[in-house]
Design an enzyme around this catalytic site. Structure first.
Site, PDB file in Angstrom:
ATOM      1  CG  ASP A  84      -2.047   0.948   1.155  1.00 48.12           C
ATOM      2  OD1 ASP A  84      -2.608   1.106   0.054  1.00 48.12           O
ATOM      3  OD2 ASP A  84      -2.401   1.532   2.184  1.00 48.12           O
ATOM      4  CG  ASP A 106       0.195   7.861  -2.789  1.00 46.43           C
ATOM      5  OD1 ASP A 106      -0.278   8.697  -3.582  1.00 46.43           O
ATOM      6  OD2 ASP A 106       0.165   8.003  -1.553  1.00 46.43           O
ATOM      7  CD  GLU A 136      -4.670   8.851  -2.594  1.00 45.84           C
ATOM      8  OE1 GLU A 136      -5.120   7.923  -1.901  1.00 45.84           O
ATOM      9  OE2 GLU A 136      -3.873   9.701  -2.161  1.00 45.84           O
ATOM     10  CG  HIS A 178      -4.889   8.946   4.629  1.00 47.45           C
ATOM     11  ND1 HIS A 178      -4.595   9.600   3.462  1.00 47.45           N
ATOM     12  CD2 HIS A 178      -5.133   7.665   4.275  1.00 47.45           C
ATOM     13  CE1 HIS A 178      -4.666   8.746   2.450  1.00 47.45           C
ATOM     14  NE2 HIS A 178      -4.989   7.569   2.925  1.00 47.45           N
ATOM     15  CG  HIS A 206      -7.076   5.427   0.345  1.00 48.12           C
ATOM     16  ND1 HIS A 206      -5.737   5.625   0.051  1.00 48.12           N
ATOM     17  CD2 HIS A 206      -7.449   4.357  -0.395  1.00 48.12           C
ATOM     18  CE1 HIS A 206      -5.333   4.720  -0.818  1.00 48.12           C
ATOM     19  NE2 HIS A 206      -6.353   3.943  -1.114  1.00 48.12           N
ATOM     20  CB  THR A 231      -6.470   5.464  11.988  1.00 47.96           C
ATOM     21  OG1 THR A 231      -5.535   6.055  11.078  1.00 47.96           O
ATOM     22  CG2 THR A 231      -6.422   6.227  13.298  1.00 47.96           C
TER      23      THR A 231
END
Length: 276
Positions: A84, A106, A136, A178, A206, A231
């Site tokens: 990721d 990314d 993304e 995030h 995300h 998280t």
């Protein structure tokens, strides 16, 4: 059950109208907890190892990747391994040999034209070695990337980006961020519907830890497929550790409840995503 391809889990979710839970691994206990949670509710799951996780482990991908793959191989449910938020080209090129079926490349903080160029190059290489690629779309409203506060993805830009890069899935900005530790995000469900109609590949959310359960279900109903969560697991893990008696020298006394807390969180969230 052996590791499965990410595409197999994604395609089954699309067929059944459910969401795919993709959970971030930091330690072996995370991987064990995630898989245990998935087994509890008998749902497939994606184990995600991020570039930040690799950095935490001294920049070495193989130890944590092989540990996660070993946990997955012992699972009674389908488990896929996903690399990721990769920005480093050298790390990207380790993915296939390390057992990953998919990668999220990314370049979202770059200007649109650069994002397209480097993502297309990454996709061309990854497809040659059999990797499914998520990307993304950034710089549509903010230099901090697709998930900076207030940024939203334009459906037409999303469709153009997919066509120009050849990606297999697209993470889009629809109201999540995030590293949120409370479920206070408000998703733009109408925008999700519009992007879903414009884009021919699965959509990825995300920053899902900050999204209330009811909105996660609604996001899947409106077109989201892969739901990334990190998280929320770290909050559960840390709270369990903090609740333990840290005067005890044996780390198993607090890592075990932390692992159980991760499993409980994963089981709950997979239940949320399966009833959409």
């Amino acid at each position: 059950m052996m590791l499965v391809a990410t595409t197999a889990i994604i395609e089954e979710a699309i067929r059944t109208g459910t969401g795919v839970g993709a959970f971030n691994v930091i330690t072996l206990e995370h991987a064990e907890g995630i898989v245990t949670g998935a087994e509890t509710v008998n749902k497939p799951v994606v184990l995600q190892i991020s570039q930040n996780c690799v950095r935490f482990h001294g920049g070495r991908l193989l130890p944590i990747a092989r540990a996660a793959a070993a946990v997955a191989a012992e699972s009674s449910v389908p488990v896929a391994l996903h690399l990721d938020h990769v920005q480093d080209e050298l790390l990207l090129r380790q993915a296939a040999d390390a057992g990953f079926a998919s990668v999220m490349y990314d370049a979202s903080t770059l200007p649109y034209s650069q994002n397209v160029q480097v993502t297309r190059n990454a996709v061309e290489w990854a497809h040659r070695v059999g990797l499914w690629v998520e990307a993304e779309l950034g710089e549509v409203g903010g230099k901090d990337g697709a998930h900076a506060p207030g940024v939203r993805t334009d459906p037409a830009d999303a469709a153009r980006f997919v066509a120009e890069t050849g990606v297999d899935a697209l993470a889009v900005a629809v109201g999540s961020s995030h590293a949120m530790t409370s479920q206070t995000a408000s998703l733009d469900l109408e925008l999700i519907t519009r992007i879903r109609a414009a884009v021919p590949v699965p959509l990825v959310l995300h920053g899902s830890s900050g999204v209330p359960d009811s909105q996660l279900r609604a996001a899947v109903r409106h077109g989201m497929v892969k739901i990334n969560i990190g998280t929320a697991l770290n909050v559960a893990f840390t709270q369990a550790v903090q609740a333990a008696d840290l005067r005890i020298a044996d780390p198993r006394k607090y890592l075990a409840p932390a692992r159980d807390a991760v499993a409980h969180t994963v089981a709950h969230l997979l239940g949320v995503l399966s009833i959409c």
